[in-house]
Design a protein around this motif. Structure first.
Motif, PDB file in Angstrom:
ATOM      1  N   TRP A 191       0.829  -1.192   0.000  1.00 24.40           N
ATOM      2  CA  TRP A 191       0.000   0.000   0.000  1.00 24.40           C
ATOM      3  C   TRP A 191       0.872   1.254   0.000  1.00 24.40           C
ATOM      4  O   TRP A 191       1.963   1.259   0.575  1.00 24.40           O
ATOM      5  CB  TRP A 191      -0.889   0.040   1.248  1.00 24.40           C
ATOM      6  CG  TRP A 191      -1.760  -1.156   1.445  1.00 24.40           C
ATOM      7  CD1 TRP A 191      -1.435  -2.317   2.095  1.00 24.40           C
ATOM      8  CD2 TRP A 191      -3.102  -1.314   0.997  1.00 24.40           C
ATOM      9  NE1 TRP A 191      -2.496  -3.179   2.076  1.00 24.40           N
ATOM     10  CE2 TRP A 191      -3.539  -2.600   1.416  1.00 24.40           C
ATOM     11  CE3 TRP A 191      -3.989  -0.497   0.292  1.00 24.40           C
ATOM     12  CZ2 TRP A 191      -4.809  -3.069   1.139  1.00 24.40           C
ATOM     13  CZ3 TRP A 191      -5.264  -0.973   0.016  1.00 24.40           C
ATOM     14  CH2 TRP A 191      -5.660  -2.251   0.441  1.00 24.40           C
ATOM     15  N   TRP A 192       0.379   2.331  -0.605  1.00 23.45           N
ATOM     16  CA  TRP A 192       0.972   3.648  -0.479  1.00 23.45           C
ATOM     17  C   TRP A 192       0.147   4.469   0.499  1.00 23.45           C
ATOM     18  O   TRP A 192      -1.077   4.542   0.386  1.00 23.45           O
ATOM     19  CB  TRP A 192       0.999   4.381  -1.819  1.00 23.45           C
ATOM     20  CG  TRP A 192       1.936   3.823  -2.842  1.00 23.45           C
ATOM     21  CD1 TRP A 192       1.615   3.161  -3.987  1.00 23.45           C
ATOM     22  CD2 TRP A 192       3.370   3.889  -2.805  1.00 23.45           C
ATOM     23  NE1 TRP A 192       2.744   2.802  -4.677  1.00 23.45           N
ATOM     24  CE2 TRP A 192       3.847   3.239  -3.970  1.00 23.45           C
ATOM     25  CE3 TRP A 192       4.301   4.436  -1.915  1.00 23.45           C
ATOM     26  CZ2 TRP A 192       5.203   3.127  -4.261  1.00 23.45           C
ATOM     27  CZ3 TRP A 192       5.653   4.319  -2.199  1.00 23.45           C
ATOM     28  CH2 TRP A 192       6.095   3.677  -3.362  1.00 23.45           C
ATOM     29  N   VAL A 193       0.813   5.097   1.453  1.00 24.14           N
ATOM     30  CA  VAL A 193       0.186   6.036   2.378  1.00 24.14           C
ATOM     31  C   VAL A 193       0.717   7.419   2.029  1.00 24.14           C
ATOM     32  O   VAL A 193       1.926   7.667   2.101  1.00 24.14           O
ATOM     33  CB  VAL A 193       0.512   5.689   3.843  1.00 24.14           C
ATOM     34  CG1 VAL A 193      -0.152   6.693   4.788  1.00 24.14           C
ATOM     35  CG2 VAL A 193       0.051   4.271   4.162  1.00 24.14           C
ATOM     36  N   VAL A 194      -0.175   8.338   1.640  1.00 21.82           N
ATOM     37  CA  VAL A 194       0.236   9.621   1.076  1.00 21.82           C
ATOM     38  C   VAL A 194      -0.139  10.758   2.016  1.00 21.82           C
ATOM     39  O   VAL A 194      -1.280  10.846   2.484  1.00 21.82           O
ATOM     40  CB  VAL A 194      -0.416   9.844  -0.302  1.00 21.82           C
ATOM     41  CG1 VAL A 194      -0.070  11.223  -0.840  1.00 21.82           C
ATOM     42  CG2 VAL A 194       0.021   8.757  -1.280  1.00 21.82           C
ATOM     43  N   ASP A 195       0.829  11.643   2.286  1.00 22.78           N
ATOM     44  CA  ASP A 195       0.630  12.867   3.054  1.00 22.78           C
ATOM     45  C   ASP A 195       1.275  14.028   2.301  1.00 22.78           C
ATOM     46  O   ASP A 195       2.237  13.834   1.556  1.00 22.78           O
ATOM     47  CB  ASP A 195       1.314  12.798   4.429  1.00 22.78           C
ATOM     48  CG  ASP A 195       0.978  11.551   5.195  1.00 22.78           C
ATOM     49  OD1 ASP A 195       0.061  11.613   6.016  1.00 22.78           O
ATOM     50  OD2 ASP A 195       1.660  10.519   4.990  1.00 22.78           O
ATOM     51  N   TRP A 196       0.766  15.236   2.533  1.00 20.40           N
ATOM     52  CA  TRP A 196       1.380  16.447   1.990  1.00 20.40           C
ATOM     53  C   TRP A 196       1.817  17.349   3.135  1.00 20.40           C
ATOM     54  O   TRP A 196       1.106  17.497   4.133  1.00 20.40           O
ATOM     55  CB  TRP A 196       0.395  17.226   1.119  1.00 20.40           C
ATOM     56  CG  TRP A 196       0.097  16.550  -0.177  1.00 20.40           C
ATOM     57  CD1 TRP A 196      -0.819  15.562  -0.380  1.00 20.40           C
ATOM     58  CD2 TRP A 196       0.716  16.799  -1.436  1.00 20.40           C
ATOM     59  NE1 TRP A 196      -0.813  15.170  -1.697  1.00 20.40           N
ATOM     60  CE2 TRP A 196       0.117  15.912  -2.369  1.00 20.40           C
ATOM     61  CE3 TRP A 196       1.700  17.677  -1.877  1.00 20.40           C
ATOM     62  CZ2 TRP A 196       0.478  15.891  -3.712  1.00 20.40           C
ATOM     63  CZ3 TRP A 196       2.056  17.655  -3.220  1.00 20.40           C
ATOM     64  CH2 TRP A 196       1.452  16.772  -4.120  1.00 20.40           C
ATOM     65  N   ARG A 197       2.980  17.969   2.979  1.00 21.13           N
ATOM     66  CA  ARG A 197       3.368  18.990   3.939  1.00 21.13           C
ATOM     67  C   ARG A 197       2.438  20.186   3.802  1.00 21.13           C
ATOM     68  O   ARG A 197       2.007  20.540   2.705  1.00 21.13           O
ATOM     69  CB  ARG A 197       4.812  19.433   3.704  1.00 21.13           C
ATOM     70  CG  ARG A 197       5.845  18.417   4.156  1.00 21.13           C
ATOM     71  CD  ARG A 197       7.242  18.959   3.948  1.00 21.13           C
ATOM     72  NE  ARG A 197       8.249  17.965   4.296  1.00 21.13           N
ATOM     73  CZ  ARG A 197       9.538  18.091   4.045  1.00 21.13           C
ATOM     74  NH1 ARG A 197       9.984  19.184   3.420  1.00 21.13           N
ATOM     75  NH2 ARG A 197      10.396  17.167   4.399  1.00 21.13           N
ATOM     76  N   ASN A 198       2.168  20.818   4.922  1.00 21.08           N
ATOM     77  CA  ASN A 198       1.251  21.947   4.919  1.00 21.08           C
ATOM     78  C   ASN A 198       1.820  23.112   4.113  1.00 21.08           C
ATOM     79  O   ASN A 198       2.993  23.450   4.209  1.00 21.08           O
ATOM     80  CB  ASN A 198       0.983  22.387   6.351  1.00 21.08           C
ATOM     81  CG  ASN A 198      -0.047  23.486   6.423  1.00 21.08           C
ATOM     82  OD1 ASN A 198      -1.123  23.354   5.835  1.00 21.08           O
ATOM     83  ND2 ASN A 198       0.280  24.560   7.099  1.00 21.08           N
ATOM     84  N   LEU A 199       0.964  23.719   3.279  1.00 21.81           N
ATOM     85  CA  LEU A 199       1.317  24.876   2.466  1.00 21.81           C
ATOM     86  C   LEU A 199       2.576  24.611   1.644  1.00 21.81           C
ATOM     87  O   LEU A 199       3.463  25.457   1.543  1.00 21.81           O
ATOM     88  CB  LEU A 199       1.518  26.113   3.355  1.00 21.81           C
ATOM     89  CG  LEU A 199       0.313  26.498   4.216  1.00 21.81           C
ATOM     90  CD1 LEU A 199       0.632  27.714   5.054  1.00 21.81           C
ATOM     91  CD2 LEU A 199      -0.906  26.766   3.360  1.00 21.81           C
ATOM     92  N   SER A 200       2.652  23.418   1.049  1.00 23.72           N
ATOM     93  CA  SER A 200       3.867  23.002   0.364  1.00 23.72           C
ATOM     94  C   SER A 200       3.523  22.161  -0.852  1.00 23.72           C
ATOM     95  O   SER A 200       2.424  21.587  -0.951  1.00 23.72           O
ATOM     96  CB  SER A 200       4.751  22.194   1.329  1.00 23.72           C
ATOM     97  OG  SER A 200       5.853  21.617   0.659  1.00 23.72           O
ATOM     98  N   SER A 201       4.462  22.059  -1.776  1.00 21.66           N
ATOM     99  CA  SER A 201       4.340  21.146  -2.904  1.00 21.66           C
ATOM    100  C   SER A 201       5.052  19.825  -2.623  1.00 21.66           C
ATOM    101  O   SER A 201       5.173  18.990  -3.517  1.00 21.66           O
ATOM    102  CB  SER A 201       4.923  21.787  -4.171  1.00 21.66           C
ATOM    103  OG  SER A 201       6.303  22.068  -3.990  1.00 21.66           O
ATOM    104  N   THR A 202       5.515  19.636  -1.388  1.00 28.26           N
ATOM    105  CA  THR A 202       6.243  18.425  -1.000  1.00 28.26           C
ATOM    106  C   THR A 202       5.284  17.390  -0.425  1.00 28.26           C
ATOM    107  O   THR A 202       4.417  17.722   0.399  1.00 28.26           O
ATOM    108  CB  THR A 202       7.321  18.744   0.037  1.00 28.26           C
ATOM    109  OG1 THR A 202       8.255  19.669  -0.531  1.00 28.26           O
ATOM    110  CG2 THR A 202       8.066  17.488   0.468  1.00 28.26           C
ATOM    111  N   TYR A 203       5.432  16.163  -0.859  1.00 26.12           N
ATOM    112  CA  TYR A 203       4.595  15.079  -0.347  1.00 26.12           C
ATOM    113  C   TYR A 203       5.457  13.919   0.137  1.00 26.12           C
ATOM    114  O   TYR A 203       6.622  13.773  -0.237  1.00 26.12           O
ATOM    115  CB  TYR A 203       3.611  14.596  -1.416  1.00 26.12           C
ATOM    116  CG  TYR A 203       4.249  13.970  -2.642  1.00 26.12           C
ATOM    117  CD1 TYR A 203       4.514  12.599  -2.696  1.00 26.12           C
ATOM    118  CD2 TYR A 203       4.577  14.745  -3.759  1.00 26.12           C
ATOM    119  CE1 TYR A 203       5.096  12.028  -3.826  1.00 26.12           C
ATOM    120  CE2 TYR A 203       5.146  14.179  -4.881  1.00 26.12           C
ATOM    121  CZ  TYR A 203       5.415  12.828  -4.913  1.00 26.12           C
ATOM    122  OH  TYR A 203       5.983  12.256  -6.015  1.00 26.12           O
TER     123      TYR A 203
END
Length: 494
Positions: A191-203
């Motif tokens: 499985w992939w678990v995906v998060d994004w940094r807040n106010l960012s283009s980084t995941y």
């Protein structure tokens, strides 16, 4: 009294295997009691069987429910505790939390963010599951720093299950407030678990396999939202195929991406203009794809929109579907805060505030108003949340196309019992009649009991419109009948 909504799907023609999402619990401690009313919805009969049991389980906006592949309830969790199928705290099921969480969040009710918990099979055996919980920092509150991975063995403790771990943790800095989403790897064994940094283009993309964390990717895609505050009260979601992804909050707009399930990489960034801040500087909203992946539904406060992702001009393909107005009762307007797909292949909409209502999109694969959005499906008890944050567990199985055979059906089961509502109420020129089954006859009576108007309703339409422009101002009763079915309610004409 604590109320738990317990949804059970039993239509074997539709749900024959991979029924991990057959149950969905929601409810809230309204009267601070210690009895939980467990409401069992049986498909397709729409009958509730309620029984009171002792327990402490309640759900604010955070919650996850897991069944096994045969649709039998296994466990649930609210971010503070993990519960077995009998709604008792599972062995080792009290999570070890930070100070703020333990003595503020969990002493009151439960977590209040919808996508910080998830659960899914380990794919190593029928009784093995992963549970992910994301934890807040003590200060500033509402910033998520770390994801913790637990394993649940349902064969342990005499079949009641046991929580082990955390067996892994992922440092994710300050993440996008709605939390994380999960999708299957292309090998269908991880499985992939995906998060994004807040106010960012980084995941962050963490790959979880049968033995735990396999890899942790940190990359960038698209642009960073240009905001001065957290991107909260939004939602992010994959389509059923796991190939498209949407990141959305009303104060940041709609961000679309393609996703490579093999590499765990995002690409093809697109932004849909969505100037919600001109309406509400901070507002709630949700997003979901249609089962076939063609249409994107976006909720903004009380408004619902549809985009055609196959259009040559996606931004200009926006269609206004409806707005939520005038709840049948209760002070809180059920807004378009979160959208999720039910196992019956319909999209369900729920509010971030406490109400007794859900809304439903009956045919999300259809364009425009033919998707048939219906308001105010009433639950038996009050709830604040949550909505299911489950991945598509049928992906990569023989049942991954289960929605295709249902797209044109006009007689599919609904997730909630059907009663009749009229909206908007009060009305000026037109009313919509939310009815238990399509068709039938609607009769309007004035305050003296005189039949003023009669309308034959079209088959296949769950929320038909009725012209009331010629009615004098006043209070009217409307009676709907079809065969032995009969419902009645009132509305006010301005």
């Amino acid at each position: 009294m604590k109320w738990i909504i317990f949804l059970l799907l039993v239509n074997n023609q539709i749900f024959s295997q991979a029924d991990y999402d057959r149950h969905f619990l929601s409810g809230y401690d309204v009267f601070k009691g210690d009895t939980i009313s467990l409401n069992d919805v049986s498909f397709p009969d729409y009958e509730f069987q309620s029984k009171g049991i002792k327990g402490l389980n309640m759900f604010n906006a955070t919650g996850v429910t897991m069944s096994n592949k045969d649709g039998e309830l296994q466990f649930s969790a609210n971010g503070c505790r993990v519960y077995d199928a009998s709604n008792k705290v599972m062995k080792n099921g009290v999570l070890q939390l930070e100070f703020f969480e333990q003595y503020i969040t969990c002493m009151g009710t439960s977590y209040n963010d919808p996508q910080i918990n998830s659960a899914f099979p380990t794919l190593a055996g029928n009784d093995q599951y992963y549970y992910i919980h994301q934890r807040f920092s003590d200060f500033p509150y509402d910033y998520l720093l770390t994801s913790y991975l637990f394993k649940i063995d349902m064969a342990a403790d005499n079949g009641n299950g046991e929580l082990f771990g955390p067996i892994d943790s992922f440092n994710i800095d300050t993440t996008y407030l709605p939390g994380h989403v999960v999708v299957k790897h292309a090998d269908n064994e991880s499985w992939w678990v995906v998060d994004w940094r807040n106010l960012s283009s980084t995941y962050h993309a963490q790959r979880i396999g049968k033995v735990g964390l396999l890899e942790h990717i940190i990359d960038t895609c698209g642009k960073a939202p240009t905001l001065k505050y957290v991107e909260g009260w939004g939602q992010h979601s994959f389509n059923l195929a796991g190939t498209q992804y949407c990141r959305y909050a009303p104060n940041m707009g709609v961000f679309l991406y393609d996703f490579d399930r093999s590499a765990g990489k995002f690409s093809n960034f697109r932004e849909l203009p969505f100037e919600a801040d001109k309406i509400y500087p901070i507002s709630s909203g949700g997003v979901a794809f249609s089962p076939n992946g063609r249409y994107l539904y976006v909720g903004l406060d009380k408004y619902l929109y549809q985009y055609d992702l196959q259009s040559n001009d996606i931004p200009n393909s926006q269609v206004f579907i409806d707005s939520v107005l005038n709840p049948p009762h209760g002070p809180i307007l059920p807004d378009m805060a979160y959208l999720f797909q039910g196992p019956d292949c319909k999209l369900y909409v729920y509010s971030h505030g406490g109400t007794e209502f859900y809304h439903v999109i009956h045919y999300p694969n259809n364009p425009g108003l033919s998707c048939q959005f219906e308001q105010y499906l009433e639950l038996p008890q009050y709830k604040i949340g949550p909505f299911p944050n489950n991945p598509n567990m049928r992906l990569g199985t023989p049942y991954e196309k289960w929605c295709d055979s249902l797209s044109s059906s006009t007689d599919r089961p609904v997730m909630f019992p059907r009663i009749m509502h009229v909206y908007p109420n009060p009305a000026i020129d037109e009313i919509h009649l939310s009815i238990p089954i399509p068709g039938g006859i609607a009769m309007i009576y004035d305050g003296l009991g005189r039949l003023i108007q009669q309308n034959s309703l079209a088959e296949g339409i769950y929320a038909p419109s009725i012209d009331v422009a010629n009615l004098a101002p006043g209070i009217y009763s409307i009676i709907w009948t079809k065969g032995e079915e009969r419902e009645q309610c009132q509305f006010v004409k301005y």
